[in-house]
Design a protein around this motif. Structure first.
Motif, mmCIF file in Angstrom:
data_model
loop_
_atom_site.group_PDB
_atom_site.id
_atom_site.type_symbol
_atom_site.label_atom_id
_atom_site.label_comp_id
_atom_site.label_asym_id
_atom_site.label_seq_id
_atom_site.Cartn_x
_atom_site.Cartn_y
_atom_site.Cartn_z
ATOM 1 N N GLN A 1 0.857 -1.178 0.000
ATOM 2 C CA GLN A 1 0.000 0.000 0.000
ATOM 3 C C GLN A 1 0.898 1.233 0.000
ATOM 4 O OE1 GLN A 1 -2.588 -0.349 3.446
ATOM 5 N NE2 GLN A 1 -4.254 -1.111 2.195
ATOM 6 N N GLY A 2 0.423 2.291 -0.610
ATOM 7 C CA GLY A 2 1.210 3.517 -0.606
ATOM 8 C C GLY A 2 0.697 4.527 -1.612
ATOM 9 N N THR A 3 1.305 5.696 -1.595
ATOM 10 C CA THR A 3 0.994 6.761 -2.542
ATOM 11 C C THR A 3 2.293 7.379 -3.023
ATOM 12 O OG1 THR A 3 -1.110 7.276 -1.433
ATOM 13 C CG2 THR A 3 -0.204 8.944 -2.912
ATOM 14 N N ILE A 4 2.431 7.524 -4.328
ATOM 15 C CA ILE A 4 3.592 8.209 -4.876
ATOM 16 C C ILE A 4 3.163 9.547 -5.468
ATOM 17 C CG2 ILE A 4 4.987 6.162 -5.323
ATOM 18 C CD1 ILE A 4 4.076 6.314 -8.269
ATOM 19 N N PHE A 5 4.064 10.523 -5.370
ATOM 20 C CA PHE A 5 3.923 11.788 -6.069
ATOM 21 C C PHE A 5 4.890 11.770 -7.243
ATOM 22 C CE2 PHE A 5 2.732 14.384 -2.019
ATOM 23 C CZ PHE A 5 1.510 13.722 -1.956
ATOM 24 N N ILE A 6 4.467 12.337 -8.352
ATOM 25 C CA ILE A 6 5.285 12.366 -9.560
ATOM 26 C C ILE A 6 5.418 13.820 -10.019
ATOM 27 C CG2 ILE A 6 5.505 11.557 -11.940
ATOM 28 C CD1 ILE A 6 3.205 9.436 -10.853
ATOM 29 N N ALA A 7 6.651 14.301 -10.092
ATOM 30 C CA ALA A 7 6.920 15.630 -10.631
ATOM 31 C C ALA A 7 7.596 15.460 -11.977
ATOM 32 C CB ALA A 7 7.797 16.429 -9.678
ATOM 33 N N ASP A 8 6.878 15.771 -13.043
ATOM 34 C CA ASP A 8 7.411 15.719 -14.407
ATOM 35 C C ASP A 8 7.841 17.126 -14.816
ATOM 36 O OD1 ASP A 8 7.218 13.040 -14.974
ATOM 37 O OD2 ASP A 8 5.241 13.189 -15.906
ATOM 38 N N ILE A 9 9.095 17.277 -15.182
ATOM 39 C CA ILE A 9 9.647 18.582 -15.536
ATOM 40 C C ILE A 9 10.055 18.563 -17.003
ATOM 41 C CG2 ILE A 9 11.495 20.234 -15.066
ATOM 42 C CD1 ILE A 9 11.467 18.787 -12.168
ATOM 43 N N HIS A 10 9.532 19.522 -17.762
ATOM 44 C CA HIS A 10 9.762 19.603 -19.207
ATOM 45 C C HIS A 10 10.491 20.896 -19.527
ATOM 46 C CE1 HIS A 10 6.707 16.393 -20.043
ATOM 47 N NE2 HIS A 10 6.176 16.883 -18.941
ATOM 48 N N TYR A 11 11.562 20.785 -20.297
ATOM 49 C CA TYR A 11 12.265 21.974 -20.782
ATOM 50 C C TYR A 11 11.662 22.415 -22.110
ATOM 51 C CZ TYR A 11 15.900 22.090 -17.249
ATOM 52 O OH TYR A 11 16.581 22.227 -16.054
ATOM 53 N N TYR A 12 11.652 23.720 -22.357
ATOM 54 C CA TYR A 12 11.141 24.256 -23.600
ATOM 55 C C TYR A 12 12.096 23.925 -24.741
ATOM 56 C CZ TYR A 12 8.125 26.990 -20.522
ATOM 57 O OH TYR A 12 7.222 27.371 -19.573
ATOM 58 N N ASP A 13 11.558 23.339 -25.818
ATOM 59 C CA ASP A 13 12.373 23.019 -26.991
ATOM 60 C C ASP A 13 12.566 24.226 -27.892
ATOM 61 O OD1 ASP A 13 12.729 20.366 -26.269
ATOM 62 O OD2 ASP A 13 10.867 19.754 -27.232
ATOM 63 N N ASP A 14 11.549 25.074 -27.955
ATOM 64 C CA ASP A 14 11.628 26.269 -28.795
ATOM 65 C C ASP A 14 10.643 27.288 -28.263
ATOM 66 O OD1 ASP A 14 9.014 25.597 -29.813
ATOM 67 O OD2 ASP A 14 10.004 24.205 -31.199
ATOM 68 N N GLU A 15 10.549 28.443 -28.920
ATOM 69 C CA GLU A 15 9.699 29.518 -28.429
ATOM 70 C C GLU A 15 8.223 29.140 -28.437
ATOM 71 O OE1 GLU A 15 10.453 33.124 -30.445
ATOM 72 O OE2 GLU A 15 12.517 33.347 -29.701
ATOM 73 N N ASP A 16 7.823 28.259 -29.355
ATOM 74 C CA ASP A 16 6.423 27.859 -29.398
ATOM 75 C C ASP A 16 6.006 27.162 -28.118
ATOM 76 O OD1 ASP A 16 6.125 28.904 -31.905
ATOM 77 O OD2 ASP A 16 6.465 27.000 -32.943
ATOM 78 N N ASP A 17 6.955 26.466 -27.471
ATOM 79 C CA ASP A 17 6.634 25.760 -26.239
ATOM 80 C C ASP A 17 6.278 26.714 -25.100
ATOM 81 O OD1 ASP A 17 7.006 23.334 -27.384
ATOM 82 O OD2 ASP A 17 8.994 22.979 -26.553
ATOM 83 N N LEU A 18 6.690 27.999 -25.206
ATOM 84 C CA LEU A 18 6.392 28.933 -24.143
ATOM 85 C C LEU A 18 4.893 29.160 -24.001
ATOM 86 C CD1 LEU A 18 9.189 31.569 -24.790
ATOM 87 C CD2 LEU A 18 9.066 29.946 -22.891
#
Length: 205
Positions: free
Chosen positions: A180-197
């Motif tokens: 039994q348990g609970t996990i937290f997930i932090a997904d971090i994405h870097y911007y590939d180009d200006e459109d990603d902003l």
């Protein structure tokens, strides 16, 4: 590179405004200060009512881990952080005042600098075996509840106890095993180009 981060080996540091302390789980660049990180993941215990530090140019997600939570006054608007609604997302430059509900509160905190990267937060309740694939540029998996968790890939086996975290390699498939348990997930994405902003930060379950 996949890396286990044992909570027992971490030390608390003072808040930016000096009003409390926090335990830094992971930060990039390594050893970056409060004004220089791209992203930061930490765990803090709030023991008294008071203001949060200001982090201009940073997006924050705060998640209740232990305790009865608090009311956050965010730029004059109240937001309840409780077991029923444990997640709050807000701008780091916002004026935030915390009023505890019933005693100290332990909270998981994810911060990303908006001109460099963005994050999504997720939770998963564990009951036996399941599969997880890290898809983001950086994935931090944190054991928020439960006595233990085993992660297995084709060539690695990692064991976590409560409050341990692990940085996971991108696109690696893991088998998770916990009674039994609970996990937290932090997904971090870097911007590939200006459109990603134009992409919005977000939450997922």
């Amino acid at each position: 590179m996949t890396m286990l981060i044992p909570f027992a080996g971490l030390a608390p540091v003072s808040w930016k405004n000096g009003g409390g302390s926090t335990t830094e789980i992971a930060v990039f660049p390594q050893e970056a200060g409060f004004d220089a990180f791209d992203w930061r993941v930490s765990l803090a215990t709030i023991a008294a009512d008071g203001p949060f530090s200001a982090f201009p140019g940073v997006e924050r997600t705060l998640v209740l881990v232990d305790g009865h939570g608090m009311t956050l006054d965010i730029d004059g608007a109240p937001t309840m952080l409780s077991k029923a609604d444990p997640v709050a997302a807000f701008d780091g430059e916002s004026r935030v005042e915390a009023k505890l509900s019933r005693g100290p509160s332990t909270d998981f905190n994810v911060m990303t600098r908006t001109d460099r990267c963005w994050h999504r937060f997720g939770r998963r309740v564990l009951d036996g075996g399941s599969t997880f694939v890290a898809r983001a540029d950086v994935t931090v998996l944190f054991l928020a509840e439960g006595e233990g968790l085993e992660l297995c890939s084709d060539d690695q086996r990692i064991n976590l106890v409560r409050y341990d975290a692990v940085l996971l390699d991108q696109d690696t498939t893991w088998t998770l095993q916990a009674d039994q348990g609970t996990i937290f997930i932090a997904d971090i994405h870097y911007y590939d180009d200006e459109d990603d902003l134009a992409e919005d930060d977000g939450l997922y379950d």
